[in-house]
Design an enzyme around this catalytic site. Structure first.
Site, PDB file in Angstrom:
ATOM      1  N   LYS A  66     -32.354  -0.666 -15.874  1.00  0.00           N
ATOM      2  CA  LYS A  66     -31.816   0.675 -15.607  1.00  0.00           C
ATOM      3  C   LYS A  66     -30.345   0.580 -15.211  1.00  0.00           C
ATOM      4  O   LYS A  66     -29.511   1.376 -15.647  1.00  0.00           O
ATOM      5  CB  LYS A  66     -32.646   1.364 -14.507  1.00  0.00           C
ATOM      6  CG  LYS A  66     -34.009   1.829 -15.019  1.00  0.00           C
ATOM      7  CD  LYS A  66     -34.992   2.205 -13.923  1.00  0.00           C
ATOM      8  CE  LYS A  66     -36.355   2.509 -14.550  1.00  0.00           C
ATOM      9  NZ  LYS A  66     -37.439   2.706 -13.586  1.00  0.00           N
ATOM     10  N   GLN A 110     -37.944   3.182  -7.346  1.00  0.00           N
ATOM     11  CA  GLN A 110     -38.891   2.474  -8.220  1.00  0.00           C
ATOM     12  C   GLN A 110     -40.272   2.402  -7.568  1.00  0.00           C
ATOM     13  O   GLN A 110     -40.403   2.025  -6.398  1.00  0.00           O
ATOM     14  CB  GLN A 110     -38.353   1.064  -8.518  1.00  0.00           C
ATOM     15  CG  GLN A 110     -39.141   0.291  -9.556  1.00  0.00           C
ATOM     16  CD  GLN A 110     -39.053   0.887 -10.961  1.00  0.00           C
ATOM     17  OE1 GLN A 110     -38.041   1.475 -11.354  1.00  0.00           O
ATOM     18  NE2 GLN A 110     -40.123   0.758 -11.734  1.00  0.00           N
ATOM     19  N   ASP A 133     -36.428  11.461 -12.084  1.00  0.00           N
ATOM     20  CA  ASP A 133     -37.746  10.911 -12.438  1.00  0.00           C
ATOM     21  C   ASP A 133     -38.735  12.026 -12.787  1.00  0.00           C
ATOM     22  O   ASP A 133     -39.762  11.777 -13.420  1.00  0.00           O
ATOM     23  CB  ASP A 133     -38.303  10.154 -11.219  1.00  0.00           C
ATOM     24  CG  ASP A 133     -38.493   8.677 -11.487  1.00  0.00           C
ATOM     25  OD1 ASP A 133     -38.557   8.287 -12.668  1.00  0.00           O
ATOM     26  OD2 ASP A 133     -38.582   7.918 -10.513  1.00  0.00           O
TER      27      ASP A 133
END
Ligand code: GUN
Length: 299
Positions: A66, A110, A133
């Site tokens: 990422k 995460q 997200d």
């Protein structure tokens, strides 16, 4: 499966392969060009903060990818790597700082998090305007009622891949296997939305006779987390098979939820692992972060 064997199968069945790397590259180039323009014309640089708590190996790889993608597209990138023992309160404080930072347009923590941290508290703490997200209850609610919002990256990436590969979904039978908040549930939602218009069945660990469902499917989306769970006898001839799995084979190599070597011959179209859904997930994160900075949807 060994790299060489996967490469040979991809070559042999090249017309069937939905190549996530190529679709991603094209879309990322679009994001890169628009990012350059945004910076030149409005002096805005999209900024993404990624937070990793603990030392899970797979998560560390995802976070590195990422970060790499952010930099390649010209984003401002921050990665916060915190110890496994980090108290929940400390993580919440960091999120508050990132919520207020003018440099940051998107925040991603995460998952999974260490057991002592309540995932829901963390997700709820991210400002919905920076929730790239798409996991915050406001984002999820907006998605369910069909309002424009940040969509969870993996299912949104799969929808983009299906479109890009000219897979017809309208009126087709789609079977999603898995009911996670990250993939299964939002995937089912997106597939029934206007534009996708599929008829959707969701199977999960308590479903009796998964095969009876998958055999009806025009599109199978496997998000189970079990290596090679979907075998050729479970797939209808010509079906599209999307593999969300990221597992380790008995020989230690990366593999999906689909027994690719045997299913590829039967499927009409199929995503490999690696090189299928994975790169698209990151690409959609970039699309969401760009939208957060600019107000422009590129997909
Ligand atoms: N872990 C596995 N997939 C994801 C994802 O899409 N977002 C976050 N935050 N964590 C994940």
């Amino acid at each position: 499966m060994q790299k060489e064997k996967l490469a040979a199968l991809k070559e042999q069945y090249s017309t069937k392969i939905i190549d996530g790397n190529i679709i991603s590259q094209n879309l990322r180039e679009k994001v890169r060009i628009h990012t350059e323009k945004l910076l030149q014309e409005q002096q805005i640089q999209p900024g993404l903060a990624v937070v990793l708590v603990g030392d899970d190996q797979a998560s560390a790889v995802y976070v590195r990818n990422k970060e790499k993608a952010s930099k390649e597209l010209g984003f401002y990138s921050e990665v916060h790597r915190l110890a496994t023992s980090t108290p929940e309160q400390e993580l919440l404080s960091l999120i508050q700082k990132l919520n207020q930072s003018p440099l940051i347009h998107g925040i991603l923590v995460q998952l999974p998090l260490p057991k002592h941290i309540e995932e829901k508290n963390i997700i709820n703490a991210i400002h919905p305007d920076k929730d790239v997200d798409g996991f915050h209850p406001i984002s999820v609610g907006n998605m369910v009622i069909g309002q424009t919002t940040f969509l969870p990256c993996t299912p949104a990436g799969i929808v983009a891949m299906l479109k890009e590969s000219q897979v017809v979904t309208t009126g087709r039978e789609a079977v999603v296997i898995g009911r996670s908040l990250i993939v299964g549930k939002p995937m089912a939602n997106l597939l029934i939305e206007k534009g996708s218009d599929a008829t959707v069945t969701v199977c999960h660990s308590r479903t009796q006779d998964i095969k009876s469902h998958t055999l009806r499917a025009d599109i199978v989306i496997a998000a189970i987390g079990k290596a090679n769970f979907i075998t050729a006898d479970m797939i209808r001839e010509g079906a599209t098979v999307i593999d969300v799995g990221m597992n380790r084979d008995t020989d230690g190599t990366l593999c999906g939820d689909v027994d690719f070597a045997n299913v590829v011959g039967k499927a009409g179209k199929i995503t490999p692992v690696p090189g299928g859904v994975g790169p698209m997930t990151i690409t959609m994160l970039m699309v969401n972060t760009f939208k957060s900075a600019s107000g422009i949807w590129l997909v």
